[in-house]
Design an enzyme around this catalytic site. Structure first.
Site, mmCIF file in Angstrom:
data_model
loop_
_atom_site.group_PDB
_atom_site.id
_atom_site.type_symbol
_atom_site.label_atom_id
_atom_site.label_comp_id
_atom_site.label_asym_id
_atom_site.label_seq_id
_atom_site.Cartn_x
_atom_site.Cartn_y
_atom_site.Cartn_z
ATOM 1 N N LYS A 53 0.879 -1.210 -0.130
ATOM 2 C CA LYS A 53 0.152 0.067 -0.036
ATOM 3 C C LYS A 53 0.864 1.133 -0.097
ATOM 4 C CE LYS A 53 -3.802 -2.535 2.116
ATOM 5 N NZ LYS A 53 -4.561 -2.932 3.402
ATOM 6 N N GLN A 97 -4.392 -1.623 9.446
ATOM 7 C CA GLN A 97 -4.424 -3.053 8.981
ATOM 8 C C GLN A 97 -4.910 -4.090 9.866
ATOM 9 O OE1 GLN A 97 -3.279 -3.771 5.796
ATOM 10 N NE2 GLN A 97 -3.930 -5.762 6.214
ATOM 11 N N ASP A 120 -11.109 3.010 3.901
ATOM 12 C CA ASP A 120 -11.203 1.564 3.742
ATOM 13 C C ASP A 120 -12.741 1.261 3.951
ATOM 14 O OD1 ASP A 120 -9.260 -0.445 3.522
ATOM 15 O OD2 ASP A 120 -8.803 -0.706 5.668
#
Ligand code: NDP
Length: 286
Positions: A53, A97, A120
């Protein structure tokens, strides 16, 4: 005739090139775009995802910060760190994460992220916005699937779409996104009776089960569009999807491969959400 391959790498390249221009425009206005990625502990798979990422951000000029916290980090420390990022005007997207160590409450952590920076799309209010058809960030994987379908000009309105899987990050949001585009949507799960009866009726079949190669060619309507979200590691180390590619490609009209299908789009849509967040903060409406 074998299916046409829907090339996720090509769609990702195309989408990222467009994003790069928007990132440059933000920088030119003195409002450079920034993403913060928090990783807790040292799960090797999570480290690979986070590194990918960060690398993808760098490739299109997004500033990124990787914040590494120890596996035994105190809840208060993590939440305070998110709070500081929420208030940081140079950071437009915040990603924690997953998975998190067990002493941390995932829901609490995700809901500490500002809705304006929830790139997200996992905040319960972002999910609610998707359900209600209101503006908000969409989860990256199903959003990426929609981009692939649009790139290949798959007609969605009135199509019979079947989604196998009902997770909060893939199956459910995928079904809502297809419904919002006027597809007639069926969601199948591990409890579904006679799965093949449903899949054979699908004009568009999205498979997100985590079961290697479980959908075979005989379960697919000739000419259907098949999107394989699955990523499974076989004993020989190779990757495969939730669809048995060879038998499915012999029947389908369009199909995504694994790797090289949905996977590259997930990070791409994270970048897209981050650019969108930065534009909103700078009062630019793309
Ligand atoms: P989950 O395990 O959270 O959900 C799997 C879903 O599949 C569940 O709803 C389950 O049903 C359903 N399911 C399992 N077995 C069957 C079956 N035999 N028949 C019908 N339905 C079944 O997985 P995720 O949604 O998180 O991920 C799905 C796949 O997508 C995985 O392979 C994952 O690695 C991959 N993935 C890929 C990403 C990418 O970037 N390409 C990103 C995220 C995920 P039930 O609810 O009844 O248990």
């Amino acid at each position: 005739m074998p299916a046409t391959v829907m090339d996720g790498i090509a769609v990702a390249r195309h989408t990222r090139a467009q994003l790069e221009g928007r990132v440059e425009a933000l920088a030119a206005r003195g409002a450079p775009c920034g993403l913060a990625v928090i990783i807790v502990g040292d799960n090797p798979a999570s480290r690979v995802y986070v590194r990918n990422k960060v690398k993808a951000c760098g490739e299109i000029g997004i500033h990124s910060e990787m914040i590494e916290l120890p596996a035994d980090v105190a809840r208060e420390t993590l939440l305070a760190r998110i709070g500081a990022l929420n208030a940081d005007p140079g950071i437009h997207g915040i990603l924690v994460q997953l998975p998190l160590p067990r002493h941390l409450d995932v829901k609490e952590v995700l809901e500490t992220i500002s809705l304006l920076k929830d790139v997200d799309g996992f905040h319960v209010e972002s999910m609610g916005a998707l359900m209600a058809g209101l503006p908000g960030f969409w989860p990256c994987t199903p959003y990426g699937v929609m981009m692939i379908l649009d790139y290949y000009k798959v007609p969605l309105s009135g199509a019979n779409a079947v989604v196998i899987g009902r997770s909060n990050i893939v199956g459910k949001p995928q079904a809502l996104m297809l419904l919002a585009r006027d597809a007639t949507v069926t969601i199948c799960t591990s409890m579904t009776r006679d799965l093949a009866r449903h899949t054979r009726a699908a004009d568009i079949l999205v498979v997100a089960t985590g079961r290697a190669r479980m959908v075979t060619g005989d379960m697919i309507k000739p000419g259907a569009v098949v999107v394989d979200v699955g990523i499974n590691r076989l004993p020989d180390g190779k990757l495969c999807g939730d669809v048995d590619y060879d038998s499915a490609a012999a029947v389908a009209g369009l199909i995504t491969p694994v790797p090289g299908g949905v996977g590259p789009m997930t990070i791409t849509m994270l970048l897209a959400n981050t650019v969108h967040a930065a534009e909103s903060a700078a009062d630019i409406h793309a």
